[in-house]
Enzyme design. Structure first.
Site, PDB file in Angstrom:
ATOM      1  N   GLY A  14      40.433 -48.529  38.646  1.00 55.69           N
ATOM      2  CA  GLY A  14      41.156 -48.595  39.910  1.00 55.69           C
ATOM      3  C   GLY A  14      40.991 -49.926  40.614  1.00 55.69           C
ATOM      4  CB  SER A  17      45.017 -51.083  44.714  1.00 56.06           C
ATOM      5  OG  SER A  17      45.256 -50.872  46.082  1.00 56.06           O
ATOM      6  N   GLY A  18      42.894 -52.522  46.531  1.00 56.52           N
ATOM      7  CA  GLY A  18      41.850 -52.172  47.476  1.00 56.52           C
ATOM      8  C   GLY A  18      40.401 -52.472  47.089  1.00 56.52           C
ATOM      9  CB  ILE A  19      37.389 -50.289  47.295  1.00 59.79           C
ATOM     10  CG1 ILE A  19      37.425 -49.990  48.803  1.00 59.79           C
ATOM     11  CG2 ILE A  19      35.952 -50.337  46.789  1.00 59.79           C
ATOM     12  CD1 ILE A  19      36.846 -48.631  49.186  1.00 59.79           C
ATOM     13  CB  SER A 146      33.781 -40.979  50.305  1.00 58.26           C
ATOM     14  OG  SER A 146      34.139 -40.908  51.675  1.00 58.26           O
ATOM     15  CE1 TYR A 159      38.937 -39.375  48.288  1.00 55.70           C
ATOM     16  CE2 TYR A 159      37.842 -39.061  50.396  1.00 55.70           C
ATOM     17  CZ  TYR A 159      38.194 -39.876  49.340  1.00 55.70           C
ATOM     18  OH  TYR A 159      37.797 -41.199  49.335  1.00 55.70           O
TER      19      TYR A 159
END
Ligand code: NAP
Length: 270
Positions: A14, A17-19, A146, A159
């Site tokens: 992943g 994108s992003g992190i 998270s 989630y």
């Protein structure tokens, strides 16, 4: 500080994108050879282009980690790219629902889909790479969970539960790989500004009539929306810095741990 990552082979799931992109950039900046991964080829190539423009080395591997076939393809490409792997960062994740639906209305299919996207994806990649890491006597496996794995908010139960499973499985895997030279840890971000979170931030700012100034929006968010100990939101590089350290030989004595990088969001002592 030299993190001694030069030449280490890393896959960041992943990272289109992003992190994940931030983690890939941090590792590449330390001299690691990085496999950038995602499902959207254009985004993956854009991240790879930025890494190469900065003098880093990387390749791109595409595939859906929520399926066995997609994960196997990604694992094969990553293995071939640099002839093995030293560092696996399981960052790919998210949820299958959009918005913030009523907890009581989320279907079992969405619970299962979100579990696949976060836990299934990580377990598949661990099973592809951990045996070879154990055999070579060195490796790093890092899950991106998270802050909501340990301090939950209303809603998005599927989630938050999936992220809690990542924190939990990290500890049993660390024990399973004890005395092999492979360490296993979790990094738990708080609110990090990425394409996935930016639209929510914009809607909160609009609802609160916080204006357009970015510094003001972040100061208000960190006081009125999610109280933090710092006056700004996270950036992908904040997570990348922590992952780069944990991935390095300097972190040899750290395994089975969960590191919060959340600006002080979680209220628990530990
Ligand atoms: N942003 C935050 O505030 C925050 C806070 C705590 C934890 N996190 C976690 O941090 C991670 C990254 O979040 P982000 O905000 O950077 O999200 P993002 O910008 O939406 O990026 C998600 C990445 O994961 C990939 N991905 C998602 N599902 C996939 C699948 N089934 N197979 C393959 N790739 C998949 C996406 O690939 P494509 O886009 O190419 O399809 C993308 O590269 C996630 O695990 C998220 O849960 C985020």
């Amino acid at each position: 500080m030299d993190l001694c990552l030069r030449g280490k082979r890393a896959l960041v799931t992943g990272s289109s994108s992003g992190i994940g992109a931030g983690i890939a950039q941090s590792l590449a900046a330390e001299g690691a050879l990085v496999v950038v991964h995602g499902r959207d080829e254009a985004r993956g190539n854009a991240v790879a282009g930025a890494i190469r423009a900065g003098g880093g080395h990387c390749v791109v591997a595409m595939g859906d980690l929520a399926t066995d076939e997609g994960a196997a393809r990604v694992a094969e490409s990553a293995r071939r790219a640099f002839n093995g792997l030293d560092i696996l960062v399981n960052n790919a994740g998210g949820k299958t629902t959009t918005g913030n639906p009523d907890w009581l209305q989320v279907t079992l299919d969405d619970w299962a889909g979100t579990y696949q996207q976060n836990v299934g994806a990580a377990v598949r990649m661990i099973q592809h790479f951990a045996p070879a890491m154990r055999d070579q006597g060195w490796g790093r496996i890092i899950q991106i969970a998270s802050a909501s794995a340990t301090q939950t908010e209303p809603g998005i139960g599927e989630y938050q539960a999936a992220k809690a499973a990542l924190v939990n499985l990290t500890t049993s895997l660390a024990r399973t790989l004890a005395h092999t030279g492979v360490t296993v840890n979790t990094v738990s971000p708080g609110f990090v500004v990425t394409p996935a979170s930016e639209s929510w931030l914009a809607s909160v700012a609009e609802q609160g009539s916080w204006g357009e100034d970015r510094t003001t929006i972040e100061r208000r968010f960190t006081r009125e929306m999610i109280p933090l100990c710092v006056s700004r939101l996270g950036r992908p590089a904040d997570i990348g810095n922590m992952v780069a350290f944990l991935a390095s030989p300097l972190a040899d004595y750290i395994s089975g741990a969960n590191f919060r990088v959340d600006g002080g969001q979680c209220r628990s002592v530990n």
